[in-house]
Design a protein around this motif. Sequence first.
Motif, short mmCIF file in Angstrom:
data_model
loop_
_atom_site.label_atom_id
_atom_site.label_comp_id
_atom_site.label_asym_id
_atom_site.label_seq_id
_atom_site.Cartn_x
_atom_site.Cartn_y
_atom_site.Cartn_z
N PHE A 200 24.79 41.37 41.43
CA PHE A 200 25.98 40.72 41.43
C PHE A 200 27.21 41.39 42.58
O PHE A 200 27.88 40.61 43.17
CB PHE A 200 26.60 41.00 40.03
CG PHE A 200 28.12 40.36 39.80
CD1 PHE A 200 28.29 39.16 40.22
CD2 PHE A 200 29.00 41.06 39.61
CE1 PHE A 200 29.54 38.39 39.94
CE2 PHE A 200 30.51 40.35 39.44
CZ PHE A 200 30.68 39.31 39.42
N LEU A 201 27.06 42.75 42.59
CA LEU A 201 27.88 43.42 43.72
C LEU A 201 27.49 42.96 44.75
O LEU A 201 28.60 42.87 46.08
CB LEU A 201 27.87 44.95 43.46
CG LEU A 201 28.29 45.26 42.44
CD1 LEU A 201 28.15 47.17 42.19
CD2 LEU A 201 29.78 45.22 42.01
N ALA B 258 33.32 38.79 53.30
CA ALA B 258 33.35 39.30 54.55
C ALA B 258 34.86 39.18 54.94
O ALA B 258 35.38 38.21 54.92
CB ALA B 258 32.21 38.60 55.46
N VAL B 259 34.96 40.12 56.03
CA VAL B 259 36.34 39.90 56.66
C VAL B 259 36.05 40.51 58.08
O VAL B 259 35.28 41.24 58.73
CB VAL B 259 37.07 41.14 55.86
CG1 VAL B 259 36.61 42.38 55.96
CG2 VAL B 259 38.39 40.93 56.26
N ALA C 174 34.07 44.45 39.37
CA ALA C 174 33.26 44.38 40.58
C ALA C 174 34.16 43.98 41.86
O ALA C 174 33.68 44.32 42.97
CB ALA C 174 32.38 42.90 40.44
N GLN C 175 35.38 43.41 41.70
CA GLN C 175 36.11 43.05 42.76
C GLN C 175 36.58 44.42 43.37
O GLN C 175 36.63 44.64 44.81
CB GLN C 175 37.53 42.40 42.43
CG GLN C 175 37.09 41.17 41.72
CD GLN C 175 36.13 40.39 42.57
OE1 GLN C 175 36.34 40.08 43.63
NE2 GLN C 175 35.06 39.85 41.76
N PHE C 176 36.90 45.47 42.63
CA PHE C 176 37.28 46.81 43.23
C PHE C 176 36.05 47.50 43.99
O PHE C 176 36.21 48.43 44.84
CB PHE C 176 37.70 47.60 42.17
CG PHE C 176 39.31 47.34 41.56
CD1 PHE C 176 40.36 47.38 42.47
CD2 PHE C 176 39.37 46.41 40.19
CE1 PHE C 176 41.67 46.44 42.14
CE2 PHE C 176 40.57 46.11 39.99
CZ PHE C 176 41.63 45.79 40.96
N GLU C 177 34.69 47.40 43.53
CA GLU C 177 33.77 47.97 43.89
C GLU C 177 33.10 47.35 45.12
O GLU C 177 32.95 48.04 46.04
CB GLU C 177 32.61 48.10 42.84
CG GLU C 177 32.85 49.15 41.75
CD GLU C 177 31.55 49.26 41.11
OE1 GLU C 177 30.34 49.59 42.04
OE2 GLU C 177 31.46 49.89 39.98
N ALA C 178 33.21 45.88 45.12
CA ALA C 178 32.48 45.34 46.34
C ALA C 178 33.16 44.34 46.97
O ALA C 178 32.66 43.79 48.15
CB ALA C 178 31.38 44.50 45.68
#
Length: 539
Positions: free
Chosen positions: A20-21, A29-30, A137-141
Amino acid sequence: MARQKLTGKNKQLVEDWEEFLRQVRTLTAVDFTMSDAEKSRKLKELEADPIAWMKFFFYKFAKYEFAGFQKKAIRRIINHSDGNWYEVLSWARELAKSTIVMMIVLYLVVVKKNKRVIILASATSDAAIKLLNVYRAQFEANERLRYFYGDMRGTKWTEDYFVLSNRASFMAMGWGQSPRGVKLDEVRPDLLLMDDYDTDEECRNIEVLNNKWRWFENALFFTRSISEALLTIWTGNIIAKDCCVVRAGNKARELADREKPLGHWDIINLRMVDINHPDPQEDYRSGKSVWPEKNSEEAVDEVLAQVSLAAGQKECFNNPVIEGHYFDEIKWGECPPVQKLKYIVSYGDPAYSNKVSRKSAQNSFKANILCGLYEGTLYVYTCFLQHVTNDEFVNWYYYLQDYVKERAQLRCFIENNTLQDPFYEQVFKPIFLYKGKERGFYINISPDERKKPEKFARIEGNLEPLHRAGRLVFNIKEKDNPHMLRLQEQFNLFDDGLPSPADGPDAVEGGYYMCQQLSARIETGSIWYGKRHTNKKRF
């Protein structure tokens, strides 16, 4: 900085989490080549517009354009987040209520920085953890969040409780757990999220339902500080007449009526006629998709066609119709041989539409019921009940003629009230004549022109006593006929004010009325041919 490792129940859970991560990283991507000035300018522009910020940082979730009602909810909640506010989002399935709330919460935590202690409560601890993991997950990945805000993970980082570097914390909690004393530093909970708090089984048990509501109002709500603002958000569609979401919604409406409004209950159905006035009956019949960018009319039609009306009403129109109060258990049994009947009646309700689509003509079904009255019992031998063209509707009379095969005198009727008469004269008579010429014989059909009482009163008054006495019987040999099962469903859902179609029961009532008229004339020795000759619309 040492961090607590993810603790899974088994290796598969850990592997699923890592996958999931990986997906979150891939889909966020950025451009890492921005200069510091470009990066600062970009971030300032995004933070000034919450919706643009959400689209940029969570475009995996925001791949469809936001609908108007979603934008309105985002702005309403954010604008009231500095004070006490009680929001209930009863959005139907597939309208992204949990996702929208997640993006709102992260904006408040990361950008506005006005929420520090967040509790996410659900029906069970496992359900709450599952929901909270999407946040974690947002803060991790999430590569975009990390690029613009850095690594925000704090010292405490577990699946049910984590703290960010800006000292905001998130806790998952199932109902019944003890939340008393929860706080971080000097801050008590200032944001309560109630997501999927109701379950079908628990809503059927009033004692459990009362306990769940008391737990929220007594134990959870008062973890707050009286002197500080609290934002309360409920997300969940209406799955029962009485459930925690309904109780919360009623509270929100009460708060909305205060001189200084403190709440809002937002009910949004999958389709709606008027986005500001939910009406399950009209929305189901005549509404348009409230989020066409994601849910096309064709897609909605296909989904609703695959489930029962009751399921569609409950999950997509915030109307938990389980069963009407009048025809709870339809009786299936053996029908007497057709040749034992003096008359057998084919009664058709033509509707107005010439389309197969469920959306046609305010969702009216065409119907044709083959029924007979024998020793005081009305037997429904078979039926047709579907959205079909006018041409196929006329064919139904011929199919039923083939079914009877001259074993009894078949009398054919078609509903034809004052409003329907031009339609009958201009549309159906030419089709009947064409079919007769094509097939080599004509259906002798009589229009039913009686002035009928209101549909609900007529069906309830004429058929419910018959059903209650066990004298309304469906042909057991047709138990696998989808048209007969559809007729049974319409009877089961029949109730005053409910949005379920009643075209099948309406046609049964018409057939029953004609059977009674025929029986009365047989018993008195009168002949009904006079009516035939004087009715110029019969052919």
